[in-house]
Design an enzyme around this catalytic site. Structure first.
Site, PDB file in Angstrom:
ATOM      1  N   GLY A   1       1.148  -1.296  -0.821  1.00  9.38           N
ATOM      2  CA  GLY A   1      -0.309  -0.261  -0.384  1.00  9.38           C
ATOM      3  C   GLY A   1       1.024   1.569   0.249  1.00  9.38           C
ATOM      4  O   GLY A   1       0.109   2.334  -0.171  1.00  9.38           O
TER       5      GLY A   1
ATOM      6  N   GLU B   1       3.970  -6.816   1.513  1.00 12.46           N
ATOM      7  CA  GLU B   1       3.338  -7.099   0.562  1.00 12.46           C
ATOM      8  C   GLU B   1       2.972  -5.650  -0.595  1.00 12.46           C
ATOM      9  O   GLU B   1       2.406  -5.658  -0.627  1.00 12.46           O
ATOM     10  CB  GLU B   1       1.760  -7.937   0.666  1.00 12.46           C
ATOM     11  CG  GLU B   1       1.694  -8.367   1.272  1.00 12.46           C
ATOM     12  CD  GLU B   1      -0.066  -8.966   1.560  1.00 12.46           C
ATOM     13  OE1 GLU B   1      -0.901  -8.455   0.924  1.00 12.46           O
ATOM     14  OE2 GLU B   1       0.039 -10.406   1.954  1.00 12.46           O
TER      15      GLU B   1
ATOM     16  N   GLY C   1       3.793  -3.905  -3.929  1.00 11.83           N
ATOM     17  CA  GLY C   1       3.909  -3.620  -4.885  1.00 11.83           C
ATOM     18  C   GLY C   1       4.316  -2.527  -5.415  1.00 11.83           C
ATOM     19  O   GLY C   1       5.272  -2.239  -6.306  1.00 11.83           O
ATOM     20  N   ARG C   2       3.484  -1.659  -5.927  1.00 10.88           N
ATOM     21  CA  ARG C   2       3.471  -0.675  -6.251  1.00 10.88           C
ATOM     22  C   ARG C   2       5.027   0.440  -6.060  1.00 10.88           C
ATOM     23  O   ARG C   2       5.278   0.976  -6.803  1.00 10.88           O
ATOM     24  CB  ARG C   2       3.164   0.801  -5.525  1.00 10.88           C
ATOM     25  CG  ARG C   2       2.679   2.052  -6.664  1.00 10.88           C
ATOM     26  CD  ARG C   2       1.581   2.929  -6.072  1.00 10.88           C
ATOM     27  NE  ARG C   2       0.189   2.578  -5.910  1.00 10.88           N
ATOM     28  CZ  ARG C   2      -0.567   2.047  -6.523  1.00 10.88           C
ATOM     29  NH1 ARG C   2      -0.384   3.275  -7.953  1.00 10.88           N
ATOM     30  NH2 ARG C   2      -2.184   1.453  -6.768  1.00 10.88           N
TER      31      ARG C   2
ATOM     32  N   ARG D   1      -4.611   3.254 -15.664  1.00  7.12           N
ATOM     33  CA  ARG D   1      -4.873   4.097 -14.902  1.00  7.12           C
ATOM     34  C   ARG D   1      -5.531   5.337 -14.342  1.00  7.12           C
ATOM     35  O   ARG D   1      -6.477   5.904 -13.517  1.00  7.12           O
ATOM     36  CB  ARG D   1      -3.957   4.388 -14.258  1.00  7.12           C
ATOM     37  CG  ARG D   1      -2.679   3.397 -13.629  1.00  7.12           C
ATOM     38  CD  ARG D   1      -1.829   3.671 -12.665  1.00  7.12           C
ATOM     39  NE  ARG D   1      -2.215   3.410 -11.650  1.00  7.12           N
ATOM     40  CZ  ARG D   1      -1.793   4.723 -11.324  1.00  7.12           C
ATOM     41  NH1 ARG D   1      -1.320   5.627 -12.066  1.00  7.12           N
ATOM     42  NH2 ARG D   1      -2.242   5.302 -10.099  1.00  7.12           N
TER      43      ARG D   1
ATOM     44  N   TYR E   1      -8.704   5.529 -13.020  1.00 11.59           N
ATOM     45  CA  TYR E   1      -8.409   5.873 -11.203  1.00 11.59           C
ATOM     46  C   TYR E   1      -8.034   7.333 -11.077  1.00 11.59           C
ATOM     47  O   TYR E   1      -7.900   7.822 -10.035  1.00 11.59           O
ATOM     48  CB  TYR E   1      -7.063   5.606 -10.364  1.00 11.59           C
ATOM     49  CG  TYR E   1      -7.022   4.225 -10.454  1.00 11.59           C
ATOM     50  CD1 TYR E   1      -8.130   3.628  -9.921  1.00 11.59           C
ATOM     51  CD2 TYR E   1      -5.732   3.796 -11.075  1.00 11.59           C
ATOM     52  CE1 TYR E   1      -7.857   1.738 -10.006  1.00 11.59           C
ATOM     53  CE2 TYR E   1      -5.822   2.158 -10.762  1.00 11.59           C
ATOM     54  CZ  TYR E   1      -6.414   1.394 -10.613  1.00 11.59           C
ATOM     55  OH  TYR E   1      -6.662  -0.173 -10.041  1.00 11.59           O
TER      56      TYR E   1
ATOM     57  N   CYS F   1     -11.451   5.522 -29.307  1.00  5.42           N
ATOM     58  CA  CYS F   1     -13.313   6.688 -29.402  1.00  5.42           C
ATOM     59  C   CYS F   1     -13.347   5.957 -28.216  1.00  5.42           C
ATOM     60  O   CYS F   1     -15.383   5.778 -28.149  1.00  5.42           O
ATOM     61  CB  CYS F   1     -13.733   5.695 -30.659  1.00  5.42           C
ATOM     62  SG  CYS F   1     -13.253   5.515 -31.931  1.00  5.42           S
ATOM     63  N   GLU F   2     -13.621   7.075 -26.536  1.00  6.41           N
ATOM     64  CA  GLU F   2     -14.049   6.935 -25.977  1.00  6.41           C
ATOM     65  C   GLU F   2     -13.283   7.948 -25.328  1.00  6.41           C
ATOM     66  O   GLU F   2     -12.140   8.621 -25.411  1.00  6.41           O
ATOM     67  CB  GLU F   2     -13.173   5.728 -25.051  1.00  6.41           C
ATOM     68  CG  GLU F   2     -14.114   4.697 -24.672  1.00  6.41           C
ATOM     69  CD  GLU F   2     -15.050   3.989 -24.303  1.00  6.41           C
ATOM     70  OE1 GLU F   2     -16.108   4.365 -24.210  1.00  6.41           O
ATOM     71  OE2 GLU F   2     -14.994   3.135 -25.570  1.00  6.41           O
TER      72      GLU F   2
ATOM     73  N   TYR G   1       1.104  -1.485 -12.169  1.00  2.43           N
ATOM     74  CA  TYR G   1      -0.614  -1.400 -12.380  1.00  2.43           C
ATOM     75  C   TYR G   1      -0.765  -0.608 -14.152  1.00  2.43           C
ATOM     76  O   TYR G   1      -1.225   0.222 -14.312  1.00  2.43           O
ATOM     77  CB  TYR G   1      -0.866  -0.757 -11.709  1.00  2.43           C
ATOM     78  CG  TYR G   1      -1.598  -1.586 -10.163  1.00  2.43           C
ATOM     79  CD1 TYR G   1      -2.044  -2.551 -10.078  1.00  2.43           C
ATOM     80  CD2 TYR G   1      -0.869  -1.123  -9.120  1.00  2.43           C
ATOM     81  CE1 TYR G   1      -1.201  -3.004  -8.896  1.00  2.43           C
ATOM     82  CE2 TYR G   1      -0.536  -1.380  -8.054  1.00  2.43           C
ATOM     83  CZ  TYR G   1      -1.226  -2.776  -7.819  1.00  2.43           C
ATOM     84  OH  TYR G   1      -1.122  -2.983  -6.655  1.00  2.43           O
TER      85      TYR G   1
HETATM   86  C1  LIG Z   1      -2.654  -5.127  -4.230  1.00  3.09           C
HETATM   87  C2  LIG Z   1      -2.000  -5.420  -2.971  1.00  3.09           C
HETATM   88  C3  LIG Z   1      -1.638  -5.563  -2.703  1.00  3.09           C
HETATM   89  C4  LIG Z   1       0.074  -4.232  -3.391  1.00  3.09           C
HETATM   90  O1  LIG Z   1      -0.180  -3.407  -3.164  1.00  3.09           O
HETATM   91  P1  LIG Z   1       0.766  -1.680  -3.362  1.00  3.09           P
HETATM   92  O2  LIG Z   1      -0.347  -0.324  -2.734  1.00  3.09           O
HETATM   93  O3  LIG Z   1       0.554  -1.660  -5.097  1.00  3.09           O
HETATM   94  O4  LIG Z   1       1.967  -2.006  -2.634  1.00  3.09           O
HETATM   95  C5  LIG Z   1      -0.762  -6.475  -1.849  1.00  3.09           C
HETATM   96  N1  LIG Z   1      -1.498  -6.809  -0.340  1.00  3.09           N
HETATM   97  C6  LIG Z   1      -2.705  -7.100  -0.934  1.00  3.09           C
HETATM   98  C7  LIG Z   1      -3.285  -7.933  -0.740  1.00  3.09           C
HETATM   99  C8  LIG Z   1      -3.106  -6.516  -2.787  1.00  3.09           C
HETATM  100  O5  LIG Z   1      -4.979  -6.577  -3.570  1.00  3.09           O
END
Ligand SMILES: *Cc1c(COP(=O)(O)O)cnc(C)c1O
Length: 423
Positions: free
Chosen positions: A244, A280, A282-283, A319, A323, A348-349, A377
């Site tokens: 997150g 966990e 990601g981003r 994105r 978003y 075409c949107e 993403y």
């Molecule tokens: C999407 C997600 C993440 C990663 O979120 P980031 O904002 O990319 O760090 C981690 N855990 C779960 C369960 C997710 O759905």
């Protein structure tokens, strides 16, 4: 920090001039920087160096959904990261990229029996389960295989993450996790199921978090829950704090908390928990490590600002339309002049708009532009709307580069449709 910089007036990915890639592979194309990915892994690890996490240290499981390219995953696997997966496809990709099964966490509200069987046969580290019916299904599947599934319940702490509604997951009305107030009852029932080894708690309240307050509030609730669960007789040995952490997209906005500050907050809140911590991200690992490289097709005069029509579209990078996300847009060879323009794709949107009234480098037809911070993403959400082939991907390291996903030929797209016998 990233490794996309101007050298001799031309934007480079590490030591590779972006026009070299555009000329060889065509546009649009995603370009990722290995040095940036590796730097973010190092920074995230360093930020967690001081947290208490048992003898094994924290398990950092990259959220595969942010960027599932096999070369990216293999880069992360080499750097020691595990994987957080949400489908059989992501699980198989992570394995194919060399992520050991015992570093894989399986999240998601809709795991099927087939996916559970696959993950159990692979021997993954942990299932993060999100409901009581899921616990029962997993117990049945594991029992039939003569196994016990290692599980944590994902808890919905009812904390509002303060991010965009579509990437907010920790409010009581969101579909994710078991409600905090039902957790004790859910653990009691799950502990009685023969196919489960209930051993952890998990939480993930949303993505692109730009303030540590909501995460801290969620983690404090998790800490209290761990104590309550132990008092009720459950042996809790893992705590998964999710992902997150936000990244900077718009240079005019305050910078989101750095991993170091996040790590200090985690160290503070989790002191004395006596668990192995899981993360966990990601981003924050891949977001700044990728750009979408695109060419200007034409500039169309508008009633107000001109429309810069580029060859990338909402199918390549969703994105902004999904978003309302902001991506910095730069000329690959800036000439020093500025313009204010609407940046749009050919689809075409009306939603196929990357930016409105954007002050940016002046560009002309034929010029290359980059959408910055597109490593998370981005390519993974690409689709073939308007019969546009899936976007290719390139990975750079130093002065080397390689296509890590080829441009899909349009013929392959057409050939996938089959005509029924009556036509
Ligand atoms: C999407 C997600 C993440 C990663 O979120 P980031 O904002 O990319 O760090 C981690 N855990 C779960 C369960 C997710 O759905």
């Amino acid at each position: 920090m990233d490794h996309f910089n101007l050298k001799d007036g031309v934007l480079h990915a590490e030591d590779v001039p972006l026009p070299v890639i555009a000329d060889a592979v065509g546009t649009p194309v995603y370009v990722y920087s290995t040095a940036t990915i590796e730097r973010h892994v190092a920074v995230f690890k360093a930020a967690l160096a001081e947290v208490e996490s048992g003898t094994d240290g924290p398990l950092i499981a990259f959220a595969v959904k942010a960027n599932p390219n096999r070369a990216v995953l293999a880069t992360l696997a080499k750097a020691g990261l595990g994987a957080d997966v949400v489908s059989a496809g992501e699980l198989l990709r992570a394995r194919a990229a060399g992520v050991p099964a015992d570093k894989i966490v399986f999240s998601g509200v809709g795991k099927t029996e087939e996916e559970m069987r696959l993950a159990l046969s692979e021997g993954i580290f942990q299932f993060n389960i999100e409901s009581e019916p899921e616990a029962e299904m997993l117990s049945d599947v594991a029992t039939a295989m003569g196994l016990r599934a290692p599980v944590a319940f994902r808890i919905n702490p009812n904390v509002i993450a303060g991010t965009h509604a579509k990437i907010s997951t920790g409010g009581s009305e969101d579909k994710f996790g078991v409600a905090y107030d039902r957790a004790i009852a859910a653990y009691a029932r799950a502990a009685a199921l023969p196919g489960l080894d209930v051993r952890g708690v998990a939480v993930h309240i949303g993505s692109q978090l730009t303030d540590l307050g909501p995460s801290r509030a969620a983690f404090e609730k998790i800490g209290a829950l761990i104590a309550d669960l132990r008092a009720a007789g459950h042996a809790i040995v893992t705590a998964d704090l999710g992902g997150g952490l936000g990244v900077p997209y718009d240079p005019a906005k305050p910078i989101p908390p750095l991993p170091q500050a996040y790590g200090e907050m985690v160290r503070d809140v989790t002191r004395g928990w006596n668990v192995r911590l899981l993360f966990e991200p990601g981003r924050v690992i891949v977001g700044n490590a990728g750009v979408l490289l695109s060419r200007v097709i034409r500039v169309k005069p508008g009633v107000g600002d001109p429309f810069v029509i580029v060859d990338a579209a909402m199918n390549d990078l969703m994105r902004p339309s999904l978003y309302d996300a902001w991506h910095d847009i730069r000329s690959v060879s800036p000439n020093g002049a500025d313009m204010t323009a609407n940046i749009v794709g050919p689809i075409c949107e009306s939603g196929d708009t990357f930016a409105k009234k954007r002050a940016m480098d002046a560009v002309a037809p034929g010029d290359l532009v980059t959408f910055m911070t597109a490593g998370a993403y981005g390519a993974t959400m690409a689709n073939t709307y308007n019969s546009r082939a899936l976007t290719p991907e390139v990975l750079v390291t130093g002065d080397q580069w390689a296509v890590v996903r080829e441009r899909q030929p349009i013929e392959a797209l057409i050939a996938a449709d089959k005509l029924p016998p009556w036509i």
